[in-house]
Write a protein that holds these residues in place. Structure first.
Motif, mmCIF file in Angstrom:
data_model
loop_
_atom_site.group_PDB
_atom_site.id
_atom_site.type_symbol
_atom_site.label_atom_id
_atom_site.label_comp_id
_atom_site.label_asym_id
_atom_site.label_seq_id
_atom_site.Cartn_x
_atom_site.Cartn_y
_atom_site.Cartn_z
ATOM 1 N N THR A 29 37.790 30.748 39.528
ATOM 2 C CA THR A 29 38.014 31.644 38.402
ATOM 3 C C THR A 29 37.882 30.854 37.102
ATOM 4 O O THR A 29 38.004 29.626 37.099
ATOM 5 C CB THR A 29 39.405 32.299 38.460
ATOM 6 O OG1 THR A 29 40.389 31.273 38.419
ATOM 7 C CG2 THR A 29 39.579 33.109 39.723
ATOM 8 N N THR B 204 41.565 34.411 33.326
ATOM 9 C CA THR B 204 41.827 34.714 34.736
ATOM 10 C C THR B 204 42.304 33.462 35.464
ATOM 11 O O THR B 204 43.226 33.523 36.278
ATOM 12 C CB THR B 204 40.567 35.285 35.410
ATOM 13 O OG1 THR B 204 40.136 36.438 34.690
ATOM 14 C CG2 THR B 204 40.828 35.663 36.853
ATOM 15 N N GLU C 258 37.516 40.131 43.189
ATOM 16 C CA GLU C 258 36.221 40.781 43.005
ATOM 17 C C GLU C 258 35.330 39.825 42.222
ATOM 18 O O GLU C 258 35.749 39.251 41.227
ATOM 19 C CB GLU C 258 36.395 42.083 42.230
ATOM 20 C CG GLU C 258 35.124 42.861 42.059
ATOM 21 C CD GLU C 258 35.355 44.169 41.325
ATOM 22 O OE1 GLU C 258 34.344 44.866 41.101
ATOM 23 O OE2 GLU C 258 36.496 44.492 40.978
ATOM 24 N N ASP D 90 35.572 37.410 38.911
ATOM 25 C CA ASP D 90 35.757 37.893 37.550
ATOM 26 C C ASP D 90 36.947 38.839 37.438
ATOM 27 O O ASP D 90 37.345 39.222 36.348
ATOM 28 C CB ASP D 90 34.491 38.554 37.000
ATOM 29 C CG ASP D 90 33.911 39.600 37.928
ATOM 30 O OD1 ASP D 90 34.685 40.368 38.533
ATOM 31 O OD2 ASP D 90 32.680 39.652 38.054
ATOM 32 N N ASN D 91 37.536 39.183 38.592
ATOM 33 C CA ASN D 91 38.717 40.039 38.600
ATOM 34 C C ASN D 91 39.599 39.640 39.780
ATOM 35 O O ASN D 91 39.122 39.611 40.917
ATOM 36 C CB ASN D 91 38.306 41.509 38.704
ATOM 37 C CG ASN D 91 39.455 42.454 38.494
ATOM 38 O OD1 ASN D 91 40.561 42.055 38.152
ATOM 39 N ND2 ASN D 91 39.209 43.732 38.713
ATOM 40 N N ARG E 241 43.427 40.570 41.405
ATOM 41 C CA ARG E 241 44.611 41.429 41.365
ATOM 42 C C ARG E 241 45.702 40.796 42.216
ATOM 43 O O ARG E 241 45.454 40.407 43.363
ATOM 44 C CB ARG E 241 44.303 42.812 41.917
ATOM 45 C CG ARG E 241 43.179 43.478 41.181
ATOM 46 C CD ARG E 241 43.628 44.702 40.547
ATOM 47 N NE ARG E 241 42.498 45.255 39.796
ATOM 48 C CZ ARG E 241 42.649 46.200 38.950
ATOM 49 N NH1 ARG E 241 43.825 46.694 38.720
ATOM 50 N NH2 ARG E 241 41.615 46.661 38.295
#
Length: 131
Positions: free
Chosen positions: A49, A53, A70, A94-95, A97
């Motif tokens: 990351t 992030t 993701e 890039d994401n 959770r």
């Protein structure tokens, strides 16, 4: 063409936060993801990351926590000290959770959730429901 991946798994170690020479944050960790079919097997997938992030992952994720990632698959290569070409496959996320809440510092985590009633039914009248 499409290069997109979504993974859900548990961290195998705490994220390792580093900074590039120009000050950009990067964090890396491995995600243990079970295969859905056949014999129970697990893949250990390296995740990278960047920027905010990366800092959020380093601050809030720990070994064993459940996370959704993701991003895209990237293959890079380099020459090691013995002169051999080494190929590395990793997910550039890039994401990310956080699927489990971490332990809160200095307090009972149940105090912060107004809907947590330790498994007891919630007393709500039909007039309070919007449907």
């Amino acid at each position: 063409m499409l290069n997109r991946v979504i993974l859900i798994g548990r961290l195998t170690r705490d994220p390792e936060l580093r900074y590039t020479p120009n000050g950009t944050a990067t964090a890396s960790f491995n995600l243990a993801v079970d295969r859905p079919f056949g014999d129970k097997e697990t893949d250990f997938i390296p995740i990278v990351t960047w920027r905010q992030t990366a800092e959020a992952c380093a601050n809030y994720l720990r070994k064993g926590r459940l996370a959704a990632v993701e991003g895209r698959i990237q293959v890079r290569n380099y020459e090691n000290n013995e002169g051999n070409r080494v190929y590395v496959t990793e997910v550039i996320a890039d994401n990310v959770r956080f699927l489990e809440r971490g332990e809160q510092q200095g307090g009972n985590r149940n105090d912060s959730d107004p809907f947590n009633d330790n498994g007891k039914p919630i007393d709500i009248s039909d007039d309070d429901l919007p449907f």
